[in-house]
Design a protein around this motif. Structure first.
Motif, PDB file in Angstrom:
ATOM      1  N   GLN A 163       0.827  -1.205   0.000  1.00 48.08           N
ATOM      2  CA  GLN A 163       0.000   0.000   0.000  1.00 48.08           C
ATOM      3  C   GLN A 163       0.861   1.256   0.000  1.00 48.08           C
ATOM      4  O   GLN A 163       0.564   2.225  -0.704  1.00 48.08           O
ATOM      5  N   GLN A 167       0.875   3.936  -3.084  1.00 48.88           N
ATOM      6  CA  GLN A 167       0.588   5.357  -2.864  1.00 48.88           C
ATOM      7  C   GLN A 167       1.736   6.236  -3.365  1.00 48.88           C
ATOM      8  O   GLN A 167       1.509   7.261  -4.019  1.00 48.88           O
ATOM      9  N   VAL A 177      -6.133  10.017  -6.520  1.00 48.79           N
ATOM     10  CA  VAL A 177      -7.161   9.125  -5.948  1.00 48.79           C
ATOM     11  C   VAL A 177      -6.783   7.688  -6.284  1.00 48.79           C
ATOM     12  O   VAL A 177      -6.507   7.362  -7.452  1.00 48.79           O
ATOM     13  N   GLU A 180      -8.725   1.773  -5.680  1.00 50.24           N
ATOM     14  CA  GLU A 180      -9.571   1.286  -4.589  1.00 50.24           C
ATOM     15  C   GLU A 180      -9.095   1.964  -3.313  1.00 50.24           C
ATOM     16  O   GLU A 180      -7.901   2.242  -3.155  1.00 50.24           O
ATOM     17  N   THR A 181     -10.029   2.200  -2.422  1.00 50.15           N
ATOM     18  CA  THR A 181      -9.664   2.941  -1.207  1.00 50.15           C
ATOM     19  C   THR A 181      -8.602   2.224  -0.391  1.00 50.15           C
ATOM     20  O   THR A 181      -7.741   2.857   0.223  1.00 50.15           O
ATOM     21  N   TRP A 182      -8.635   0.929  -0.409  1.00 48.86           N
ATOM     22  CA  TRP A 182      -7.673   0.190   0.410  1.00 48.86           C
ATOM     23  C   TRP A 182      -6.333  -0.016  -0.294  1.00 48.86           C
ATOM     24  O   TRP A 182      -5.429  -0.626   0.273  1.00 48.86           O
ATOM     25  N   TRP A 184      -4.292   2.299  -0.854  1.00 54.42           N
ATOM     26  CA  TRP A 184      -3.387   3.184  -0.133  1.00 54.42           C
ATOM     27  C   TRP A 184      -3.580   3.011   1.364  1.00 54.42           C
ATOM     28  O   TRP A 184      -4.631   2.554   1.831  1.00 54.42           O
ATOM     29  N   GLU A 186      -4.613   4.189   4.855  1.00 55.27           N
ATOM     30  CA  GLU A 186      -5.602   5.156   5.291  1.00 55.27           C
ATOM     31  C   GLU A 186      -4.951   6.178   6.215  1.00 55.27           C
ATOM     32  O   GLU A 186      -4.282   5.794   7.185  1.00 55.27           O
ATOM     33  N   GLU A 190      -9.035   9.729   8.414  1.00 52.82           N
ATOM     34  CA  GLU A 190     -10.135   8.913   7.952  1.00 52.82           C
ATOM     35  C   GLU A 190     -10.655   7.985   9.034  1.00 52.82           C
ATOM     36  O   GLU A 190     -11.777   7.514   8.967  1.00 52.82           O
ATOM     37  N   LYS A 198     -18.195   5.260   6.128  1.00 53.12           N
ATOM     38  CA  LYS A 198     -17.300   4.118   5.909  1.00 53.12           C
ATOM     39  C   LYS A 198     -17.997   2.967   5.202  1.00 53.12           C
ATOM     40  O   LYS A 198     -17.360   2.194   4.505  1.00 53.12           O
ATOM     41  N   GLU A 201     -17.423   2.562   1.554  1.00 50.46           N
ATOM     42  CA  GLU A 201     -16.066   2.278   1.131  1.00 50.46           C
ATOM     43  C   GLU A 201     -15.554   0.944   1.657  1.00 50.46           C
ATOM     44  O   GLU A 201     -14.381   0.622   1.460  1.00 50.46           O
ATOM     45  N   CYS A 202     -16.393   0.201   2.331  1.00 51.17           N
ATOM     46  CA  CYS A 202     -15.939  -1.015   3.005  1.00 51.17           C
ATOM     47  C   CYS A 202     -16.266  -2.276   2.233  1.00 51.17           C
ATOM     48  O   CYS A 202     -16.466  -3.333   2.812  1.00 51.17           O
TER      49      CYS A 202
END
Length: 253
Positions: A163, A167, A177, A180-182, A184, A186, A190, A198, A201-202
């Motif tokens: 991750q 990033q 951006v 996927e949110t995960w 990078w 967190e 956040e 959440k 995004e989970c």
């Protein structure tokens, strides 16, 4: 040896401290008491059981004589005293010993008692064996859990490393951006968001650590030509496939 006067100086001057010989009168009293005990023991009338036991022991200790009919028949057939039974002398020499039953329990009670004791011992051994197996099984389970925990911690560390690399490489390419949110790490801000924000995004929470690690390492290789296991960014896919020591995480392990 005349009787001494208790008021005389001779008797008063006698040393009767502990450890020294006792006074003659005390010795005589003790000897008289011992003789009385011996006389009482001799004059004591023996019980019927004691008399029977003495007569039985006396008879068993004495060898059979010619007056015994069984012994006389054996001698007529050629048996000699001290010789083993049998035609070739392979039998017993001494008579079978007697097993005198003195208790009041019924026949077979001793065998039953012995069998119960053996069963109790066997049950105890089985319990020890089962306890040992349970301990060994618990130890094996602990080792498996410990190994799985170590592997899980290692994969979590590899995922954080992936991750962080994703990033860094994305920001280097001006990508603000993540796909996927995960993908990078967190940020701390956040973590303070509401649960409603959440939930959207989970979707990745359903994935295991190993699945996330596989997806992210594949993305790094295809998108950024980066191998997390080598720690190297290649120029293109051809350079990655030809120069990377392995084409998967398993190969690098």
């Amino acid at each position: 040896d005349e009787e001494e006067d208790y008021m005389s100086d001779l008797f008063i001057k006698q040393d009767v401290r502990p450890g020294l010989p006792m006074v003659r009168r005390v010795k005589e009293a003790i000897q008289k008491e011992e003789k009385q005990k011996e006389a009482n023991e001799k004059n004591r009338q023996k019980s019927i059981k004691e008399e029977e036991k003495e007569r039985r022991d006396l008879v068993l200790k004495s060898a059979l004589g010619n007056e015994n009919k069984g012994f006389a028949l054996l001698q007529k057939m050629g048996y000699k005293s001290g010789q083993a039974l049998g035609k070739s002398g392979e039998g017993i020499v001494e008579p079978i010993p007697l097993n005198i039953k003195t208790g009041r329990s019924g026949l077979g009670h001793e065998e039953l008692k012995k069998r119960k004791a053996e069963e109790k011992l066997e049950n105890y051994r089985q319990k020890l064996h089962m306890k040992k197996q349970a301990n060994e099984q618990a130890a094996d389970q602990f080792r498996v859990r410990f190994k799985n925990k170590q592997e899980e911690r290692k994969m979590e560390g590899d995922l954080r490393k992936s991750q962080r690399a994703c990033q860094h490489l994305s920001l280097f390419k001006d990508i603000d951006v993540p796909k996927e949110t995960w993908y990078w790490l967190e940020p701390e801000e956040e973590e303070k968001k509401d649960e409603e924000d959440k939930q959207d995004e989970c979707t990745s929470s359903d994935l295991s650590v190993s699945e996330k690690l596989h997806i992210l390492t594949t993305y790094l290789r295809e998108e950024h030509f980066y191998c997390i296991w080598c720690g190297t960014t290649y120029e293109d896919s051809e350079d990655l496939s030809s120069n990377c020591p392995g084409n998967s995480a398993a190969d690098h392990d």
